[in-house]
Design a protein around this motif. Structure first.
Motif, PDB file in Angstrom:
ATOM      1  N   SER B  25       0.839  -1.183   0.000  1.00 15.62           N
ATOM      2  CA  SER B  25       0.000   0.000   0.000  1.00 15.62           C
ATOM      3  C   SER B  25       0.884   1.246   0.000  1.00 15.62           C
ATOM      4  O   SER B  25       1.767   1.393   0.840  1.00 15.62           O
ATOM      5  CB  SER B  25      -0.890  -0.005   1.239  1.00 15.62           C
ATOM      6  N   VAL B  26       0.644   2.133  -0.967  1.00 16.33           N
ATOM      7  CA  VAL B  26       1.394   3.389  -1.035  1.00 16.33           C
ATOM      8  C   VAL B  26       1.235   4.133   0.284  1.00 16.33           C
ATOM      9  O   VAL B  26       2.175   4.695   0.840  1.00 16.33           O
ATOM     10  CB  VAL B  26       0.834   4.269  -2.181  1.00 16.33           C
ATOM     11  N   ILE B  27      -0.002   4.121   0.785  1.00 17.10           N
ATOM     12  CA  ILE B  27      -0.263   4.857   2.018  1.00 17.10           C
ATOM     13  C   ILE B  27       0.529   4.281   3.175  1.00 17.10           C
ATOM     14  O   ILE B  27       1.120   5.006   3.961  1.00 17.10           O
ATOM     15  CB  ILE B  27      -1.773   4.823   2.340  1.00 17.10           C
ATOM     16  N   ARG B  28       0.570   2.956   3.253  1.00 20.31           N
ATOM     17  CA  ARG B  28       1.296   2.361   4.379  1.00 20.31           C
ATOM     18  C   ARG B  28       2.793   2.671   4.280  1.00 20.31           C
ATOM     19  O   ARG B  28       3.459   2.856   5.284  1.00 20.31           O
ATOM     20  CB  ARG B  28       1.058   0.853   4.431  1.00 20.31           C
ATOM     21  N   GLU B  29       3.313   2.724   3.061  1.00 19.82           N
ATOM     22  CA  GLU B  29       4.725   3.088   2.904  1.00 19.82           C
ATOM     23  C   GLU B  29       4.955   4.529   3.351  1.00 19.82           C
ATOM     24  O   GLU B  29       5.937   4.847   4.019  1.00 19.82           O
ATOM     25  CB  GLU B  29       5.163   2.892   1.446  1.00 19.82           C
ATOM     26  N   ILE B  30       4.002   5.402   2.986  1.00 23.19           N
ATOM     27  CA  ILE B  30       4.117   6.803   3.408  1.00 23.19           C
ATOM     28  C   ILE B  30       4.011   6.909   4.926  1.00 23.19           C
ATOM     29  O   ILE B  30       4.748   7.650   5.571  1.00 23.19           O
ATOM     30  CB  ILE B  30       3.020   7.656   2.733  1.00 23.19           C
ATOM     31  N   LEU B  31       3.084   6.108   5.482  1.00 27.85           N
ATOM     32  CA  LEU B  31       2.894   6.184   6.927  1.00 27.85           C
ATOM     33  C   LEU B  31       4.169   5.818   7.674  1.00 27.85           C
ATOM     34  O   LEU B  31       4.447   6.346   8.743  1.00 27.85           O
ATOM     35  CB  LEU B  31       1.744   5.266   7.360  1.00 27.85           C
ATOM     36  N   LYS B  32       4.955   4.905   7.083  1.00 21.55           N
ATOM     37  CA  LYS B  32       6.215   4.549   7.739  1.00 21.55           C
ATOM     38  C   LYS B  32       7.120   5.772   7.863  1.00 21.55           C
ATOM     39  O   LYS B  32       7.742   5.998   8.891  1.00 21.55           O
ATOM     40  CB  LYS B  32       6.920   3.432   6.957  1.00 21.55           C
ATOM     41  N   VAL B  33       7.174   6.574   6.783  1.00 20.21           N
ATOM     42  CA  VAL B  33       7.975   7.802   6.816  1.00 20.21           C
ATOM     43  C   VAL B  33       7.455   8.740   7.900  1.00 20.21           C
ATOM     44  O   VAL B  33       8.217   9.352   8.658  1.00 20.21           O
ATOM     45  CB  VAL B  33       7.913   8.529   5.452  1.00 20.21           C
ATOM     46  N   THR B  34       6.129   8.824   7.986  1.00 18.36           N
ATOM     47  CA  THR B  34       5.543   9.809   8.890  1.00 18.36           C
ATOM     48  C   THR B  34       5.668   9.406  10.350  1.00 18.36           C
ATOM     49  O   THR B  34       5.333  10.181  11.242  1.00 18.36           O
ATOM     50  CB  THR B  34       4.045  10.019   8.581  1.00 18.36           C
ATOM     51  N   GLU B  35       6.126   8.171  10.591  1.00 18.31           N
ATOM     52  CA  GLU B  35       6.342   7.772  11.981  1.00 18.31           C
ATOM     53  C   GLU B  35       7.633   8.374  12.533  1.00 18.31           C
ATOM     54  O   GLU B  35       7.931   8.257  13.714  1.00 18.31           O
ATOM     55  CB  GLU B  35       6.374   6.241  12.092  1.00 18.31           C
TER      56      GLU B  35
END
Lengths: 397, 397
Positions: B25-35
């Motif tokens: 998921s693109v979103i889940r990959e982005i969420l990793k950055v945002t952590e």
């Protein structure tokens, strides 16, 4: 067009082809009958609720909500809760990286994910004869050609496996106290299968929900421990803690793990984080080392009660059964000419239920077989139930 | 062959064709950055943890384990916990038989089950433009041809729908405060779509996770209420209670419900019974009537904070955004020549994250769009984050 017109308008629902293969679980239909008061059921695969550590769950729920309630109730990573993945890796008897552990909503979900990732319509997959019905149901929607491999109490018929392996996507095996037969694959059987699978380039899918429920000695090492790159391994907390939290796990090699994870994301985003934290809390301080022996002792007593009752009640009848060294099930075979499916209503009339073995065959069933669970009924109920079963068999002869 | 030989032997894993369509998921990959610490995230779809009724869960867990701990921890019916099914039926604003309610492991699972039951490889299915990414991911493994139907803030372009409907298995719609746009379909839009769908013989799949999160007035009646036989309806407790218990539900007409149930059995046997009983307990005595207004008030304040910040910070920039009347998301469009995907790393460098809108399109994306969640960050963080976003846009021009 008025609302009323709309409400009477049923549109052209078109079902997917795979939906035709979906049928109500025979076992679940039988279980509905067995819920009638007074029926002694050897049918269900339900762990004995006596073994559920309710107090430990109680304390764990309280601690999880007190320490980080907001975190436990928030969305979480699809992979699973980090500390639980580490605990699972540490429980397994070979070198497992926690990053390979995917937490699933029961190990049934692992079967669904594996089917999605490895089965195309028409793909050949191999299963034991007989095999776990829930696996057949999880594989069916992906429309495989399911082929049963012959075997006996010790293991798989390697000649039959060799003949059927070419082109197969994987071989699904349940080596420890299998559902439905209760049989355990011997060390020689495992060594032979591991070698054959490697030579045949055949991936193994190993399911191990019952392995910890041994009575006299632990089973030999898992197949996966012998070739982790060639195997997917599934485990569950349903039989060592409780099934109602739906917590299982799958360990897959690096070639497969990312696809299982993506299938998991799409299937339910993640397994309930609250449940994962609660079980992680319960597992601390070696809880299973103290708890599981009590389950083994109870189930061993129950098995002994059923074996004694069978010896006594089936005397003179040409009924055969095995002596499982663990797990929850015993496998029996009726006299020639008696079909288990025909016997079932007669048995229910006499107050006892079981599951006809035919449900567990991918291809031609042995219609004389049946599965008896020895863990749900009490020893007294086992005595009464097996006597009633013997009476029903006599009537059927 | 020795163990060591086996361990170095990776067999011929063959992936299913559908596995090629599964991507992280693109979103889940982005969420990793945002952590990363210090990042202000408008990216996640996470409800504000402030809204989770931790104390109510605490009391409910205790009561469920005390009153019938063994029952709550045992295997349970695939359909779901009876009292919870009745509560769900009673919550819905049309006449629903509890027997039609299937409890799912989050409403994400309902999407997976619907895909299995209604999509063959190559089947045409219709979605809104844009649409919920998780639905695209749930449908993808069944290999549909996904076609986007045009629409605007009020509803669906019925001419476009008419052109694309022939042969389609269903139209997936999220009429209330849609993820990703936050838009709500008007009464006229719903009436028109319901009539058109009936005339076109087109089944609707209606997803409603956000409908209770309205700010000024409740949304118009669901599409399903207008034609229950022609619609499947999905709801969730993730946004009105908490997502970490993974509890959703699906209401289907009699033609479809038994197949969804069979798909559910094969997918995970049942949704955790413990979680179902806990939520059933929390729901008693009109809890939602007291609790949900507090979520609405909080999210409304958060939306207002974001609208004020956008007005202030985007002045002079050719950025457009909508004013959602509920839910969790706001949809924005960048100036000509600025792609949201290119903007993201610049924004992250300045400490703020969002989701590029391209992820939500089934076909050709509008690459200038982006999704902003207004519920996770505090009003102060919203001020800082929107200022940082404006600075990143200025840099990108």
């Amino acid at each position: 067009m008025k609302l009323n017109d709309l409400q009477s308008k049923a549109p052209a629902w078109t079902l997917a082809r795979r939906a035709e293969r979906m049928n109500p679980s025979v076992i679940r239909e039988i279980l509905k009958v067995t819920e009638r008061p007074g029926i002694i059921s050897f049918a269900g695969g339900l762990p004995s609720p006596k073994t559920f550590p309710v107090q430990a769950f109680h304390e764990a729920c309280e601690k999880v909500l007190r320490d980080d309630g907001h975190g436990a109730l928030q969305y979480a990573a699809s992979e699973g809760y980090g500390p639980l993945r580490e605990q699972v890796a540490a429980l397994l008897p070979w070198n497992v990286d926690p990053a390979q552990v995917l937490i699933t909503t029961g190990s049934q979900q692992a079967l669904d994910l594996i089917a999605k990732v490895l089965i195309d319509a028409g793909s050949r997959i191999l299963v034991e004869t007989p095999t776990y019905l829930g696996a057949l149901q999880a594989f069916a929607p992906m429309e495989p050609e399911v082929v049963g491999v012959k075997g006996d109490a010790h293991g798989v018929d390697l000649a039959d496996l060799g003949a059927k392996a070419p082109g197969a996507r994987f071989f699904y095996v349940l080596p420890n106290f299998q559902n439905p037969t209760g049989r355990m694959m011997s060390e020689a059987g495992r060594a032979g299968l591991a070698t054959a699978a490697a030579q045949l380039n055949l991936p193994l899918v190993e399911d191990n929900p019952y392995g910890d429920l041994w009575f006299d000695a632990p089973p030999p090492a898992p197949l996966t421990a012998r070739n982790p790159e060639g195997s997917i391994y599934m485990g569950s907390f349903s039989k060592v803690l409780a099934p109602g939290l739906r917590l299982g796990y799958v360990v897959a090699p690096a070639a497969i793990a990312p696809k299982l994870l993506q299938a998991k994301q799409a299937a339910d985003l993640h397994t309930p984080g609250f449940n994962q934290r609660v079980v992680s809390e319960v597992l601390k301080d070696g809880f299973l080392d103290r708890h599981v022996p009590t389950i083994r002792a109870l189930y061993r007593e129950q098995r002994d009660a059923m074996l004694r009752a069978l010896d006594r009640e089936m005397a003179g009848l040409d009924v055969q059964w095995n002596k499982p060294d663990g797990g929850m099930f015993l496998w029996a075979r009726l006299p020639e000419g008696v079909r288990a499916l025909d016997l079932l209503p007669k048995a229910v009339d006499r107050g006892v239920a079981f599951v006809p073995g035919a449900a567990f065959y991918a291809e031609v069933p042995d219609e004389r077989t049946l599965r008896l669970s020895f863990v749900t009924a009490t020893p007294e109920q086992i005595d009464t139930g097996i006597a009633a079963l013997a009476a029903a068999i006599r009537e059927a002869l």
